[in-house]
Design a protein around this motif. Sequence first.
Motif, PDB file in Angstrom:
ATOM      1  N   GLU C  50       0.842  -1.206   0.000  1.00  0.00           N
ATOM      2  CA  GLU C  50       0.000   0.000   0.000  1.00  0.00           C
ATOM      3  C   GLU C  50       0.877   1.256   0.000  1.00  0.00           C
ATOM      4  O   GLU C  50       0.655   2.191  -0.775  1.00  0.00           O
ATOM      5  CB  GLU C  50      -0.858  -0.034   1.257  1.00  0.00           C
ATOM      6  N   ARG C  54       1.206   4.096  -2.871  1.00  0.00           N
ATOM      7  CA  ARG C  54       0.928   5.506  -2.609  1.00  0.00           C
ATOM      8  C   ARG C  54       2.107   6.385  -2.973  1.00  0.00           C
ATOM      9  O   ARG C  54       1.950   7.480  -3.495  1.00  0.00           O
ATOM     10  CB  ARG C  54       0.633   5.710  -1.122  1.00  0.00           C
ATOM     11  N   GLN C  55       3.302   5.905  -2.629  1.00  0.00           N
ATOM     12  CA  GLN C  55       4.495   6.716  -2.877  1.00  0.00           C
ATOM     13  C   GLN C  55       5.549   5.878  -3.565  1.00  0.00           C
ATOM     14  O   GLN C  55       6.460   5.351  -2.919  1.00  0.00           O
ATOM     15  CB  GLN C  55       5.048   7.251  -1.559  1.00  0.00           C
TER      16      GLN C  55
END
Lengths: 253, 212, 90
Positions: C50, C54-55
């Motif tokens: 996750e 996200r990054q």
Amino acid sequence: MLALDFPPINEVLRWRDLIPGIGFNKISLIVVLAVVISVAVFFAAIRKDPMKPPTGVRNFAEVLVEFIEQQIIMPTVGRSGLGWTPFLLTLFVFIFLCNIPGIIPFLQMPATARLAIPLFLSLVVWLVFVGAGLKHQGVGYFTHLIWPPGVPAGLKPLVGLIELVSTLIVRPFSLTIRLCANLLAGHILLVTFAVLAQELIKSDAIALKPVAILPWVMLVFITAFEVLVAFLQAYIFVILTAVYIGTSVHPEH
Amino acid sequence: MLTAVVRTTGSRVEVDLVAAEEGEAIDPADCEFVETNEAGVEVCLEGPSPVAPELKEFLWGGGAFIVLLIIMRLFLFPRLKAGMDARAEHIRASHEQADAARSSARAEVADYETALAAVQAEANQRIDAARMTLEAERAERLAAANEAIATKRHAAMEQARAARAAVQGDVAAAASDVTARTLELATGTTPDAGRVRSAVEAALVDMEGVRS
Amino acid sequence: MEAFSVLANSQITDEGLKAANAALSSGFAYGLAAIGSAIGIGFLVGKSVEAMARQPEAAGMVRTTMFLGIAFTEALALIGFVVFILAGLG
């Protein structure tokens, strides 16, 4: 109907001496081979002209060095830890070359699945990170462990005891067990599926013979997985060593 | 033949002497490591726990690792790293050299462009000067030509006017003569020549006005 | 019925009882030890994926930390495995 005859555990883990008298068995052969191969590879690498763009074996050796420096030391110890590169590089290469014989035909035994080798490596790592702590912090290394700063006074004895045990006992113990048990489990899995496939092929019932394809496919899959495990466990051992050295060198982290 | 079964449990060593029939080998299933001792007796050694570290492997593995570490630390790694650093330094130096060359080339291009601009400005100036000279000369010559044309035309016009005046005078004299003779014939008296003349001229002027 | 008579006739020796206990407990030791680590590693890797999604620019750092976390989480399951070897086969 099917006589599944799993060999006694010592028969797949312990080996007779190849050269009696000096205790030279298969495990010793593997560790000596690991040393010979790594020395040969790095020697071939330094024989090449360093000014040309690196190709082949020199490129491989330089990629390994860069990997140790950029992926392992920089995120854990930082720039000041680059002096540890030869130690961590040796550790990585040695562990990987001891792991990988687990899937190499005729050897088929990871040397690190025997507790003695990870135990020795963990003891070396223990000496190194305790030594680094003593060198950078002096006796303060032990006093910080027993009487940790920045903890409420009432909790200090408890936290200190936990820190002391986890640093000096649990760290080498878990390093040893992690490396050994991972490789041992992989080895036993390979043996299990090989025995299953062999017994199904050899079984008297004709209907059972085609079923042998299932454990055989599983064997191929686990062999591929063992390559990953061999790399990953060497990586984890080395990066944990780097983390331990990092905590000894920079106590504030 | 006498077979000794030696079991090692921890520090205790049990030795069972079993009388076996001649030539009967020890069943490998019962016994992991069959060894023959100095007395020529086959000995069955039960292996230690599978996860127990064995001293010989500890020594071999440790020795191998230490040897590798020493070779790596003292010989292989410094040479490899020195080569890598030398190449990195070489590349950095080449990079700087290229940067210097590029900036000097930029400076030269700038010099060239300023020189080009100066030359172009001078050339424009000269062209302008030449054009000015040309214009002035042309204007001068045009003026001279115009003057010459104007003088000639003036002269021609003067001449034409004089000729016309002479012709008109002749016509008027002829007409006066004709008119005076006609009047003389008609009236028998000689009319005043001046009056006839002015009347004829007035009539001629009238005719000219009608004609034009 | 026959099975029961076999049971009744069979002799339960001390050694047999010990071996049965060892087999049973070693199985439980490994199974129980694996539960926590399995949940932990699943949670850890899921969260790491996750974070990487996200990054993506921090993926390298997240991956390093993920492997460290896996190494620590896995340790207890591996100790269970060693206990299994020691109790069941040793």
